[in-house]
Design a protein around this motif. Structure first.
Motif, PDB file in Angstrom:
ATOM      1  N   ASP A  50       0.320   5.775   1.112  1.00 49.99           N
ATOM      2  CA  ASP A  50      -0.503   6.795   1.756  1.00 49.99           C
ATOM      3  C   ASP A  50      -1.209   6.294   3.011  1.00 49.99           C
ATOM      4  O   ASP A  50      -2.338   6.659   3.284  1.00 49.99           O
ATOM      5  CB  ASP A  50      -1.529   7.372   0.769  1.00 49.99           C
ATOM      6  N   GLY A  55       0.812  -1.200   0.000  1.00 55.22           N
ATOM      7  CA  GLY A  55       0.000   0.000   0.000  1.00 55.22           C
ATOM      8  C   GLY A  55       0.846   1.249   0.000  1.00 55.22           C
ATOM      9  O   GLY A  55       2.074   1.205  -0.012  1.00 55.22           O
ATOM     10  N   SER A  58      -2.368   3.282   3.849  1.00 62.20           N
ATOM     11  CA  SER A  58      -3.307   2.156   3.811  1.00 62.20           C
ATOM     12  C   SER A  58      -2.629   0.936   3.202  1.00 62.20           C
ATOM     13  O   SER A  58      -1.761   1.058   2.341  1.00 62.20           O
ATOM     14  CB  SER A  58      -4.550   2.527   3.001  1.00 62.20           C
ATOM     15  N   ALA A  80      -3.296  -3.235   1.736  1.00 60.48           N
ATOM     16  CA  ALA A  80      -4.231  -4.262   1.284  1.00 60.48           C
ATOM     17  C   ALA A  80      -3.480  -5.580   1.162  1.00 60.48           C
ATOM     18  O   ALA A  80      -2.334  -5.608   0.720  1.00 60.48           O
ATOM     19  CB  ALA A  80      -4.836  -3.874  -0.066  1.00 60.48           C
TER      20      ALA A  80
END
Length: 158
Positions: A59, A57, A61, A63
């Motif tokens: 910024d 990920g 965040s 996944a």
């Protein structure tokens, strides 16, 4: 370029931050430059299985992009399962922790590369430790002292 400092993590390549970035609030796994992608490996080594997931990920965040596991540790039936990978594969030998962990890491590395920003590892019981911690001698000592609370798990975690 400012003077850099290294924050040692559980993986061989430490997280590198420039001193000019030191005051910027961000997650410990986040790269020094916001446009860089983070790659975090999360590992959960239990008494009978090892599970790992790779997250990517930017910024702030993440996944999940891949996962692998070995079930039935310490037996000749220990089997590697890779997300989306078809039939389980025998790990071989006695299905011990090191051989099984090597199989999980090789499966994820072969499919997704091994360039990691950070590695996180779940420890069953950290004793007095109640938050995420960078691995250091004092942390290892605390986990060792807490072995009485998780005798099947903590020794392998240290």
């Amino acid at each position: 370029m400012g003077t850099g400092r290294r924050v040692a993590g559980a993986n061989a390549s430490a997280i590198h931050r420039r001193e000019s970035d030191a005051d910027a609030p961000r997650a410990p796994w986040a790269p020094a430059r916001p446009w860089m992608r983070a790659r975090v490996l999360a590992i959960n080594a239990g008494s009978s299985s090892i599970k790992a997931a790779l997250f990517e990920g930017a910024d702030g965040s993440l996944a999940r992009v891949a996962s692998a596991s070995v079930d039935r540790l310490h037996t000749p039936d220990a089997a590697l399962r890779v997300e989306g990978g078809g039939q389980p594969e025998k790990v071989g030998g006695d299905g011990g922790v090191q051989r099984s962990l090597d199989a999980v890491l090789a499966a994820l590395g072969a499919k997704h590369g091994a360039d990691l920003t950070a590695v996180g590892h779940r420890v069953v019981h950290g004793g007095a430790l109640t938050e995420s911690s960078l691995w250091a001698p004092a942390v290892a000592d605390a986990v060792r002292r807490a072995t009485v609370f998780a005798p099947l798990h903590n020794p392998a975690n240290v």
